[in-house]
Write a protein that holds these residues in place. Structure first.
Motif, mmCIF file in Angstrom:
data_model
loop_
_atom_site.group_PDB
_atom_site.id
_atom_site.type_symbol
_atom_site.label_atom_id
_atom_site.label_comp_id
_atom_site.label_asym_id
_atom_site.label_seq_id
_atom_site.Cartn_x
_atom_site.Cartn_y
_atom_site.Cartn_z
ATOM 1 N N GLY A 77 0.784 -1.226 0.000
ATOM 2 C CA GLY A 77 0.000 0.000 0.000
ATOM 3 C C GLY A 77 0.817 1.277 0.000
ATOM 4 O O GLY A 77 0.339 2.322 -0.454
ATOM 5 N N TYR A 126 12.621 -1.582 8.868
ATOM 6 C CA TYR A 126 12.125 -2.579 9.827
ATOM 7 C C TYR A 126 13.081 -3.752 9.950
ATOM 8 O O TYR A 126 13.863 -4.027 9.039
ATOM 9 C CB TYR A 126 10.779 -3.146 9.346
ATOM 10 C CG TYR A 126 9.634 -2.181 9.444
ATOM 11 C CD1 TYR A 126 8.892 -2.073 10.623
ATOM 12 C CD2 TYR A 126 9.278 -1.384 8.358
ATOM 13 C CE1 TYR A 126 7.831 -1.202 10.714
ATOM 14 C CE2 TYR A 126 8.211 -0.499 8.442
ATOM 15 C CZ TYR A 126 7.489 -0.419 9.625
ATOM 16 O OH TYR A 126 6.442 0.449 9.707
ATOM 17 N N MET A 158 12.165 -10.049 8.254
ATOM 18 C CA MET A 158 11.537 -11.311 8.637
ATOM 19 C C MET A 158 11.748 -12.339 7.524
ATOM 20 O O MET A 158 11.076 -12.296 6.496
ATOM 21 C CB MET A 158 10.024 -11.104 8.848
ATOM 22 C CG MET A 158 9.667 -10.169 9.981
ATOM 23 S SD MET A 158 10.031 -10.949 11.566
ATOM 24 C CE MET A 158 11.196 -9.759 12.150
HETATM 25 P P1 ADP Z 1 0.957 -4.273 2.478
HETATM 26 O O1 ADP Z 1 0.832 -2.810 2.267
HETATM 27 O O2 ADP Z 1 0.196 -5.111 1.511
HETATM 28 O O3 ADP Z 1 0.798 -4.689 3.922
HETATM 29 P P2 ADP Z 1 3.766 -4.122 2.735
HETATM 30 O O4 ADP Z 1 4.170 -2.876 2.030
HETATM 31 O O5 ADP Z 1 3.656 -4.059 4.212
HETATM 32 O O6 ADP Z 1 2.451 -4.653 2.102
HETATM 33 O O7 ADP Z 1 4.764 -5.297 2.373
HETATM 34 C C1 ADP Z 1 4.839 -5.841 1.082
HETATM 35 C C2 ADP Z 1 5.585 -7.168 1.131
HETATM 36 O O8 ADP Z 1 6.922 -6.973 1.569
HETATM 37 C C3 ADP Z 1 5.001 -8.156 2.129
HETATM 38 O O9 ADP Z 1 3.994 -8.920 1.558
HETATM 39 C C4 ADP Z 1 6.201 -8.982 2.532
HETATM 40 O O10 ADP Z 1 6.373 -10.048 1.625
HETATM 41 C C5 ADP Z 1 7.340 -8.019 2.411
HETATM 42 N N1 ADP Z 1 7.723 -7.461 3.733
HETATM 43 C C6 ADP Z 1 7.184 -6.407 4.376
HETATM 44 N N2 ADP Z 1 7.779 -6.165 5.551
HETATM 45 C C7 ADP Z 1 8.754 -7.095 5.673
HETATM 46 C C8 ADP Z 1 9.740 -7.405 6.692
HETATM 47 N N3 ADP Z 1 9.840 -6.665 7.803
HETATM 48 N N4 ADP Z 1 10.559 -8.440 6.477
HETATM 49 C C9 ADP Z 1 10.449 -9.184 5.356
HETATM 50 N N5 ADP Z 1 9.564 -8.960 4.376
HETATM 51 C C10 ADP Z 1 8.720 -7.937 4.517
#
Ligand code: ADP
Length: 290
Positions: free
Chosen positions: A22, A85, A88
């Motif tokens: 997003g 962040y 993970m």
């Molecule tokens: P959304 O807005 O759909 O919640 P994000 O922008 O939070 O999506 O994250 C997009 C993708 O990036 C996630 O689906 C995940 O695969 C990856 N991701 C997000 N945060 C992390 C993290 N801290 N560690 C590893 N992968 C992450």
């Protein structure tokens, strides 16, 4: 702080893109002390700017709990907005449930994932100062670390995301369809109990591996209609259970877990438990197996 700013602007290397969401794109990177991080780079204009925003982010970076994805740093410089962040390595709960990550989560593991996430949310609701309503609890915001411990991501962020319908009086809802508290439509307010509702939906995902809305069908309604309490083992839900856990058998506390999920998705917020009650209940389910 200045240190954090320096850390994220000059010393991280963008190695690879791992996803987009997003707010914009997410990269895997490394910061100066060697820690592997996920860097969220906001699309221009997708987040609010200004002092209020910075204050909010500073607040979030001070929230620490083992079941919350830590905000390591952030930077705002020359129109750039980046949030850094903890990384993970085992991706999102959604990826595991849909079989995309190749990680098999057995029933016990699913109970522990639910417990960990519930603890993270309890921390936000009851121990963070000031209390934080997540507002966007969903299986793509629950991430798994190297030990498959669950950590809740993106807390407190959704209210900072700028509305697509900027300039209009917004009726846009902030949560995600399929997870949204039905009382929100009446009160226009998200509360701690809204997070409890969304969490109940996640619990049903853990049981069924289905997404909250699939082929036009809403998981909460489907489960409610199929439920049959005279079936002591599966509650009438045998056909809906994720085959990979159903075939493994021994779903300890299955009925109690489904009961709890259904309490969380009660239409009326006052009928839902608090997150700390959810934690206690899942603990007893896990303990009853010895
Ligand atoms: P959304 O807005 O759909 O919640 P994000 O922008 O939070 O999506 O994250 C997009 C993708 O990036 C996630 O689906 C995940 O695969 C990856 N991701 C997000 N945060 C992390 C993290 N801290 N560690 C590893 N992968 C992450």
């Amino acid at each position: 702080s200045y240190d954090e700013l320096k850390k994220c602007t000059s010393n991280f290397s963008e190695t690879n893109e791992i996803g987009s969401g997003g707010y914009g794109k997410v990269y895997k990177g490394m910061i100066s002390d060697g820690q592997i991080v996920a860097i969220k780079r906001a699309q221009q204009g997708s987040m609010q700017g200004g002092l209020e925003f910075k204050t909010e982010i500073e607040l979030l970076s001070r929230v620490h709990h083992k079941n919350l994805v830590g905000l390591v740093g952030f930077c705002f410089e020359q129109g750039e907005q980046m949030l850094v962040y903890e990384f993970m390595p085992n991706g999102t709960l959604r990826e595991s449930l849909s079989g995309r990550s190749g990680i098999y989560l057995d029933w016990k593991r699913r109970l522990r994932i639910a417990l960990g996430s519930a603890r993270g949310l309890t921390y936000l609701h009851e121990l963070a100062n000031p209390p934080i309503i997540h507002r966007d609890v969903k299986s793509t915001n629950i991430l798994l670390d190297e030990n498959l411990t669950s950590k809740v991501a993106d807390f407190g962020l959704s209210k900072l995301v700028q509305d697509a319908t900027k300039g209009h009086v917004s009726t846009q809802v902030k949560g995600t369809l399929g997870y949204l508290d039905p009382e929100y439509y009446m009160t226009q307010q998200l509360t701690e109990k809204s997070d409890v509702y969304s969490f109940g939906v996640v619990m049903l995902e853990l049981v069924t591996a289905r997404q909250p809305i699939e082929k036009g069908k809403y998981i909460v309604r489907e489960v409610r209609m199929a439920m049959n309490k005279t079936d002591a083992e599966y509650y009438g839900l045998k056909e809906m259970i994720d085959p990979s856990i159903r075939n493994a058998g021994n779903l300890v506390g299955f009925v109690k877990f489904v009961d709890l999920a259904m309490q969380c998705v009660e239409e009326s917020a006052s009928d839902r438990p608090t997150m700390s009650e959810v934690v206690k209940y899942i603990e007893t389910i896990l303990q009853s197996d010895g």
